[in-house]
Design a protein around this motif. Structure first.
Motif, PDB file in Angstrom:
ATOM      1  N   UNK A  41       0.832  -1.201   0.000  1.00 22.40           N
ATOM      2  CA  UNK A  41       0.000   0.000   0.000  1.00 22.40           C
ATOM      3  C   UNK A  41       0.869   1.253   0.000  1.00 22.40           C
ATOM      4  N   UNK A  42       1.898   1.264   0.831  1.00 22.59           N
ATOM      5  CA  UNK A  42       2.821   2.394   0.884  1.00 22.59           C
ATOM      6  C   UNK A  42       3.499   2.604  -0.473  1.00 22.59           C
ATOM      7  N   UNK A  43       3.947   1.519  -1.084  1.00 21.78           N
ATOM      8  CA  UNK A  43       4.647   1.626  -2.365  1.00 21.78           C
ATOM      9  C   UNK A  43       3.722   2.127  -3.471  1.00 21.78           C
ATOM     10  N   UNK A  44       2.502   1.636  -3.495  1.00 22.95           N
ATOM     11  CA  UNK A  44       1.535   2.085  -4.514  1.00 22.95           C
ATOM     12  C   UNK A  44       1.245   3.574  -4.350  1.00 22.95           C
ATOM     13  N   UNK A  45       1.076   4.016  -3.113  1.00 21.03           N
ATOM     14  CA  UNK A  45       0.831   5.441  -2.870  1.00 21.03           C
ATOM     15  C   UNK A  45       1.998   6.290  -3.367  1.00 21.03           C
ATOM     16  N   UNK A  46       3.193   5.838  -3.102  1.00 18.97           N
ATOM     17  CA  UNK A  46       4.374   6.582  -3.551  1.00 18.97           C
ATOM     18  C   UNK A  46       4.427   6.640  -5.078  1.00 18.97           C
ATOM     19  N   UNK A  47       4.183   5.505  -5.736  1.00 14.28           N
ATOM     20  CA  UNK A  47       4.280   5.456  -7.200  1.00 14.28           C
ATOM     21  C   UNK A  47       3.205   6.312  -7.865  1.00 14.28           C
ATOM     22  N   UNK A  48       1.975   6.193  -7.411  1.00 17.36           N
ATOM     23  CA  UNK A  48       0.879   6.920  -8.057  1.00 17.36           C
ATOM     24  C   UNK A  48       1.017   8.421  -7.847  1.00 17.36           C
ATOM     25  N   UNK A  49       1.281   8.834  -6.627  1.00 11.76           N
ATOM     26  CA  UNK A  49       1.356  10.275  -6.362  1.00 11.76           C
ATOM     27  C   UNK A  49       2.579  10.898  -7.052  1.00 11.76           C
ATOM     28  N   UNK A  50       3.671  10.147  -7.135  1.00 13.35           N
ATOM     29  CA  UNK A  50       4.851  10.657  -7.852  1.00 13.35           C
ATOM     30  C   UNK A  50       4.543  10.835  -9.336  1.00 13.35           C
ATOM     31  N   UNK A  51       3.837   9.884  -9.919  1.00 15.38           N
ATOM     32  CA  UNK A  51       3.466   9.970 -11.335  1.00 15.38           C
ATOM     33  C   UNK A  51       2.631  11.218 -11.615  1.00 15.38           C
ATOM     34  N   UNK A  52       1.710  11.524 -10.709  1.00 22.81           N
ATOM     35  CA  UNK A  52       0.829  12.681 -10.912  1.00 22.81           C
ATOM     36  C   UNK A  52       1.463  13.995 -10.450  1.00 22.81           C
TER      37      UNK A  52
END
Length: 397
Positions: A281-292
């Motif tokens: 969950x932490x990793x997905x949050x980091x990846x998605x928010x960084x992309x946007x």
């Protein structure tokens, strides 16, 4: 089993005489429900009732919890009996003479019955402690509904002075009819972690999304990514449940908001899987928010670990109920569910067993529902099973 040991009084008759008292207390608690950590009247009422019974060492613990001791005349173990006492933030829809008098609060999980039952058990145990083996530690626990009441009682020392050897508890079962008891060995309820994700983007006019960073779009991608991960890695029936229950953002149809908030819950039966999913969950949050180009805050609130029934204690409970209660109750095997129960903190500290008592008359009832209702006569099965377990516990090794 020691066949020669039998209590010097008739448990069934004692329960029959005490049932009106338990029903009265259940209906009082039901009409006057209180939320977690605000069980002030409930706490005061229980304290007064125990004091009037002459229970020893009655005191308030962990804020709005109550405890007391009953010393048996015969040597034996120290057994903690637990009843949770808090209600839920729901508006009751079922109309009965003792419906909730508090707007927006009701006993929709049976804790009113748990408290009333333990008062009845305490009354009978204290009256007949001349044939009681060991010592009973009463635990009227606050804040079971997500606020760590069991852990706080343990931190406050309820398992010490005297040191508790075993813990027992029961819970109403809306899926079982009156006269049925469900019990199982090992894992009986899941761990629970509630989480809140706050997404930070850049707001602006809905006609110009290219100038904004939409927290709503980030939230959609996060939900899909998390659910895909859980499905792909845990779709083989291994007991993992991750649910998003809230998604809140914005106030106008033509305005992209600055922030969005997601709330959800994670249930597992395995600590390794639990930590793996939280890390994902932490990793997905980091990846998605960084992309946007946005950011996030993640707040995880652990509710309880996995609740595990000790094999030895549970086997004792089953044999006692089979030998002494089968003319009045039917035992059924309990299948683990994805619900959570903070009795797990007691089960992690001492050998324990939690069982479920059927309460419906005509058709199953759903807990945590504004229409949750059950027949107070089910208290006789709660009281009789718990008393038999306590009085015969030391005879079954």
């Amino acid at each position: 089993m020691n066949d020669r040991y039998t209590p010097t009084f008739n448990i069934h008759e004692a329960v029959r005489k005490t049932l009106p008292y338990m029903m009265e207390m259940r209906e009082y608690f039901h009409a006057h429900p209180e939320l977690s950590e605000k069980e002030f009247d409930t706490c005061k009422t229980i304290f007064q009732e125990l004091s009037l019974m002459g229970i020893e060492d009655v005191k308030i613990i962990a804020g709005t919890g109550v405890t007391g001791l009953i010393h048996g005349a015969l040597p034996g173990p120290v057994i903690l009996l637990r009843a949770d006492i808090d209600a839920l933030p729901l508006t009751e829809k079922f109309d009965c003479p003792y419906s909730s008098l508090v707007d927006g609060v009701m006993h929709a999980c049976g804790h009113d019955g748990h408290a009333a039952n333990l008062l009845g058990v305490a009354k009978i145990l204290n009256k007949h402690k001349d044939c009681l083996r060991g010592t009973i530690r009463l635990a009227f626990q606050p804040a079971e509904e997500g606020n760590g009441g069991a852990a706080r009682m343990i931190d406050a020392g309820i398992l010490n002075n005297p040191r508790v050897d075993y813990a027992l508890g029961l819970h109403v079962a809306g899926s079982l009819p009156k006269g049925y008891v469900g019990i199982g060995r090992g894992e009986i309820s899941a761990s629970c972690d509630d989480f809140t994700i706050t997404l930070h983007g850049r707001g602006g006019h809905g006609s110009q999304p290219s100038l904004c960073i939409s927290p709503i779009q980030m939230g959609i991608d996060i939900i899909q990514s998390v659910q895909n991960f859980v499905y792909n890695c845990h779709a083989d029936g291994d007991g993992v449940v991750l649910t998003f229950g809230q998604f809140q953002a914005g106030h106008n149809p033509n305005v992209i908001p600055e922030t969005a908030e997601l709330k959800g819950t994670l249930r597992t039966y395995d600590e390794t899987k639990r930590h793996r999913i939280l890390a994902a969950l932490q990793a997905i949050l980091e990846n998605v928010t960084t992309t946007y180009g946005g950011t996030f805050d993640l707040d995880v609130v652990p509710f309880s670990p996995v609740c595990v029934n000790d094999d030895g204690v549970t086997d004792r409970v089953v044999h006692i109920l089979q030998d002494h209660c089968t003319d009045r109750v039917d035992l059924v095997p309990l299948k683990r569910g994805s619900g959570s129960e903070d009795f797990a903190y007691f089960s992690a500290a001492v050998p324990s067993s939690l069982y479920y008592v059927g309460v419906y008359s005509n058709e199953p009832v759903i807990g945590h529902s504004p229409e949750f209702h059950w027949d107070s006569n089910a208290l006789k099965y709660m009281c009789e099973t718990m008393l038999n377990i306590v009085y015969y516990f030391e005879s079954y090794q």
